[in-house]
Scaffold this motif. Structure first.
Motif, PDB file in Angstrom:
ATOM      1  N   LEU A   9       0.851  -1.201   0.000  1.00  0.00           N
ATOM      2  CA  LEU A   9       0.000   0.000   0.000  1.00  0.00           C
ATOM      3  C   LEU A   9       0.886   1.250   0.000  1.00  0.00           C
ATOM      4  O   LEU A   9       0.656   2.199  -0.759  1.00  0.00           O
ATOM      5  CB  LEU A   9      -0.920  -0.042   1.234  1.00  0.00           C
ATOM      6  CG  LEU A   9      -1.910   1.089   1.454  1.00  0.00           C
ATOM      7  CD1 LEU A   9      -3.162   0.595   2.181  1.00  0.00           C
ATOM      8  CD2 LEU A   9      -1.287   2.229   2.234  1.00  0.00           C
ATOM      9  N   LEU A  10       1.939   1.238   0.807  1.00  0.00           N
ATOM     10  CA  LEU A  10       2.873   2.377   0.862  1.00  0.00           C
ATOM     11  C   LEU A  10       3.521   2.608  -0.505  1.00  0.00           C
ATOM     12  O   LEU A  10       3.618   3.737  -0.984  1.00  0.00           O
ATOM     13  CB  LEU A  10       3.950   2.123   1.920  1.00  0.00           C
ATOM     14  CG  LEU A  10       5.135   3.097   1.954  1.00  0.00           C
ATOM     15  CD1 LEU A  10       4.667   4.521   2.233  1.00  0.00           C
ATOM     16  CD2 LEU A  10       6.168   2.647   2.973  1.00  0.00           C
ATOM     17  N   LYS A  11       3.925   1.518  -1.179  1.00  0.00           N
ATOM     18  CA  LYS A  11       4.544   1.652  -2.505  1.00  0.00           C
ATOM     19  C   LYS A  11       3.567   2.327  -3.474  1.00  0.00           C
ATOM     20  O   LYS A  11       3.954   3.206  -4.251  1.00  0.00           O
ATOM     21  CB  LYS A  11       4.927   0.259  -3.053  1.00  0.00           C
ATOM     22  CG  LYS A  11       6.219  -0.288  -2.459  1.00  0.00           C
ATOM     23  CD  LYS A  11       7.461   0.310  -3.126  1.00  0.00           C
ATOM     24  CE  LYS A  11       8.724  -0.001  -2.356  1.00  0.00           C
ATOM     25  NZ  LYS A  11       8.749   0.716  -1.049  1.00  0.00           N
ATOM     26  N   ALA A  12       2.293   1.925  -3.374  1.00  0.00           N
ATOM     27  CA  ALA A  12       1.278   2.508  -4.260  1.00  0.00           C
ATOM     28  C   ALA A  12       1.150   4.011  -4.015  1.00  0.00           C
ATOM     29  O   ALA A  12       1.008   4.794  -4.954  1.00  0.00           O
ATOM     30  CB  ALA A  12      -0.062   1.811  -4.046  1.00  0.00           C
ATOM     31  N   VAL A  13       1.244   4.412  -2.731  1.00  0.00           N
ATOM     32  CA  VAL A  13       1.196   5.844  -2.397  1.00  0.00           C
ATOM     33  C   VAL A  13       2.415   6.553  -2.982  1.00  0.00           C
ATOM     34  O   VAL A  13       2.303   7.582  -3.656  1.00  0.00           O
ATOM     35  CB  VAL A  13       1.132   6.051  -0.870  1.00  0.00           C
ATOM     36  CG1 VAL A  13       1.409   7.498  -0.495  1.00  0.00           C
ATOM     37  CG2 VAL A  13      -0.215   5.596  -0.320  1.00  0.00           C
ATOM     38  N   GLN A  14       3.587   5.984  -2.770  1.00  0.00           N
ATOM     39  CA  GLN A  14       4.828   6.622  -3.224  1.00  0.00           C
ATOM     40  C   GLN A  14       4.879   6.714  -4.746  1.00  0.00           C
ATOM     41  O   GLN A  14       5.436   7.671  -5.293  1.00  0.00           O
ATOM     42  CB  GLN A  14       6.050   5.865  -2.682  1.00  0.00           C
ATOM     43  CG  GLN A  14       6.179   5.997  -1.162  1.00  0.00           C
ATOM     44  CD  GLN A  14       7.204   5.053  -0.553  1.00  0.00           C
ATOM     45  OE1 GLN A  14       7.489   3.971  -1.085  1.00  0.00           O
ATOM     46  NE2 GLN A  14       7.747   5.454   0.584  1.00  0.00           N
ATOM     47  N   TYR A  68      -2.957   2.105  11.944  1.00  0.00           N
ATOM     48  CA  TYR A  68      -2.789   1.180  10.838  1.00  0.00           C
ATOM     49  C   TYR A  68      -1.853   1.806   9.810  1.00  0.00           C
ATOM     50  O   TYR A  68      -0.710   2.134  10.155  1.00  0.00           O
ATOM     51  CB  TYR A  68      -4.140   0.703  10.288  1.00  0.00           C
ATOM     52  CG  TYR A  68      -4.032  -0.396   9.249  1.00  0.00           C
ATOM     53  CD1 TYR A  68      -4.744  -0.328   8.053  1.00  0.00           C
ATOM     54  CD2 TYR A  68      -3.210  -1.505   9.468  1.00  0.00           C
ATOM     55  CE1 TYR A  68      -4.642  -1.326   7.099  1.00  0.00           C
ATOM     56  CE2 TYR A  68      -3.105  -2.513   8.516  1.00  0.00           C
ATOM     57  CZ  TYR A  68      -3.832  -2.414   7.333  1.00  0.00           C
ATOM     58  OH  TYR A  68      -3.729  -3.407   6.378  1.00  0.00           O
ATOM     59  N   CYS A  69      -2.303   2.082   8.572  1.00  0.00           N
ATOM     60  CA  CYS A  69      -1.402   2.645   7.563  1.00  0.00           C
ATOM     61  C   CYS A  69      -1.463   4.173   7.481  1.00  0.00           C
ATOM     62  O   CYS A  69      -0.758   4.777   6.659  1.00  0.00           O
ATOM     63  CB  CYS A  69      -1.708   2.060   6.193  1.00  0.00           C
ATOM     64  SG  CYS A  69      -1.405   0.282   6.089  1.00  0.00           S
ATOM     65  N   ALA A  99       2.908   3.828   8.359  1.00  0.00           N
ATOM     66  CA  ALA A  99       2.088   5.030   8.577  1.00  0.00           C
ATOM     67  C   ALA A  99       2.940   6.293   8.581  1.00  0.00           C
ATOM     68  O   ALA A  99       2.564   7.313   7.985  1.00  0.00           O
ATOM     69  CB  ALA A  99       1.305   4.913   9.884  1.00  0.00           C
ATOM     70  N   ARG A 100       4.118   6.236   9.210  1.00  0.00           N
ATOM     71  CA  ARG A 100       4.996   7.412   9.255  1.00  0.00           C
ATOM     72  C   ARG A 100       5.361   7.868   7.843  1.00  0.00           C
ATOM     73  O   ARG A 100       5.413   9.066   7.550  1.00  0.00           O
ATOM     74  CB  ARG A 100       6.276   7.121  10.046  1.00  0.00           C
ATOM     75  CG  ARG A 100       6.068   6.982  11.541  1.00  0.00           C
ATOM     76  CD  ARG A 100       7.402   6.914  12.298  1.00  0.00           C
ATOM     77  NE  ARG A 100       7.230   6.403  13.652  1.00  0.00           N
ATOM     78  CZ  ARG A 100       6.694   7.096  14.652  1.00  0.00           C
ATOM     79  NH1 ARG A 100       6.284   8.340  14.441  1.00  0.00           N
ATOM     80  NH2 ARG A 100       6.547   6.563  15.849  1.00  0.00           N
ATOM     81  N   GLN A 101       5.574   6.886   6.951  1.00  0.00           N
ATOM     82  CA  GLN A 101       5.963   7.240   5.581  1.00  0.00           C
ATOM     83  C   GLN A 101       4.781   7.742   4.762  1.00  0.00           C
ATOM     84  O   GLN A 101       4.910   8.642   3.939  1.00  0.00           O
ATOM     85  CB  GLN A 101       6.639   6.038   4.906  1.00  0.00           C
ATOM     86  CG  GLN A 101       7.971   5.679   5.572  1.00  0.00           C
ATOM     87  CD  GLN A 101       8.543   4.387   5.033  1.00  0.00           C
ATOM     88  OE1 GLN A 101       9.180   4.373   3.983  1.00  0.00           O
ATOM     89  NE2 GLN A 101       8.313   3.291   5.760  1.00  0.00           N
ATOM     90  N   VAL A 102       3.590   7.166   5.021  1.00  0.00           N
ATOM     91  CA  VAL A 102       2.369   7.664   4.351  1.00  0.00           C
ATOM     92  C   VAL A 102       2.101   9.100   4.794  1.00  0.00           C
ATOM     93  O   VAL A 102       1.831   9.986   3.984  1.00  0.00           O
ATOM     94  CB  VAL A 102       1.154   6.756   4.669  1.00  0.00           C
ATOM     95  CG1 VAL A 102      -0.150   7.401   4.233  1.00  0.00           C
ATOM     96  CG2 VAL A 102       1.326   5.390   4.005  1.00  0.00           C
TER      97      VAL A 102
END
Ligand code: 542
Ligand code: MG
Length: 214
Positions: A9-14, A68-69, A99-102
């Motif tokens: 999910l984080l990769k998709a955000v980035q 969560y994320c 979550a910190r990165q999102v």
């Protein structure tokens, strides 16, 4: 040892969201969850109800149980008035790291304090740690059987004042029956149910908004 769903999910955000643009982070997560992998974010339908309650309350101090994320963390923080802040509690270090990165991608990190650890340990320390006297808004979205004990803990710690607003996710699915019973049959709360659907599905779910009467 492949990646986890939160990491994907984080990769998709980035990949898909513009840095510093909270709405694009929200849209990227919703797209990922609709078209790639379902994840337990509050989502866009219930998220609109969350938005309307946050906008109405316009909290100076807000608390989220279960980061969560970071999807609802970003949703809430993007609507906070200047100088306001959101404290979000998360005890899973892997989820907290995602979550910190999102949150960083959204650019809202200056409005958010992510505290790692169990809510039962963190809640009693909030006043001294953040210099707050009470909470204007609380979003409950962690383990459903912890909604009641943590609500009682917030009361006992003197963190709720006349008018504090609690908004609880998933009161129908997966369900929080003890919580509904607690807030609906308690003279110290004025409760209202907002019917909606489980994130990214057409299964019924909803949010319960409860105002603490002091
Ligand atoms: C108990 N104290 C705690 N202190 C700090 N963090 C805590 C925590 N409990 C849980 N957490 C964290 O909150 C999050 C837990 C959320 C639990 N949520 C759900 O189970 C849930 C589950 C569903 C769901 C609905 C239907 C279905 F088929 C499958 C799942 C939908 C949702 O919207 C949900 O919120 C995790 O990040 C966890 O590590
Ligand atoms: Mg939820």
């Amino acid at each position: 040892t492949g990646s986890s769903r939160p990491q994907r999910l984080l990769k998709a955000v980035q990949r898909n969201a513009a840095k510093g643009d909270p709405q694009s982070v929200i849209s990227a997560i919703d797209y990922f969850c609709r078209h790639s992998e379902w994840a337990m974010n509050v989502g866009d339908e219930k998220g609109s109800i969350l938005d309307s309650v946050v906008s109405e309350v316009s909290p100076t101090t807000a608390l989220e149980l279960g980061t969560y994320c970071g999807y609802s963390t970003v949703r809430i923080a993007r609507l906070l008035p200047p100088g306001a802040s959101l404290i979000t509690l998360e005890f899973n270090p892997d989820y907290a790291a995602v979550a910190r990165q999102v949150i960083a991608h959204s650019g809202l990190q200056d409005k958010i304090h992510l505290v790692e650890g169990p809510s039962g340990d963190s809640i009693p320390k909030l006043k001294e740690r953040f210099g707050i006297t009470s909470l204007d808004f609380v979003f409950l979205d962690h383990w459903k059987d912890r909604y009641v004990p943590d609500t009682k803990l917030l009361e006992e710690c003197g963190l709720l004042r006349k008018g504090s607003v609690l908004l609880a996710d998933n009161v129908i699915c997966p369900g929080a029956p003890e919580y509904l019973d607690y807030v609906r049959n308690n003279p110290r709360y004025e409760s209202r149910y907002f019917q909606s659907h489980l994130e990214y599905t057409n299964v019924e779910d909803g949010l319960e908004k409860s105002v603490f009467l002091g």
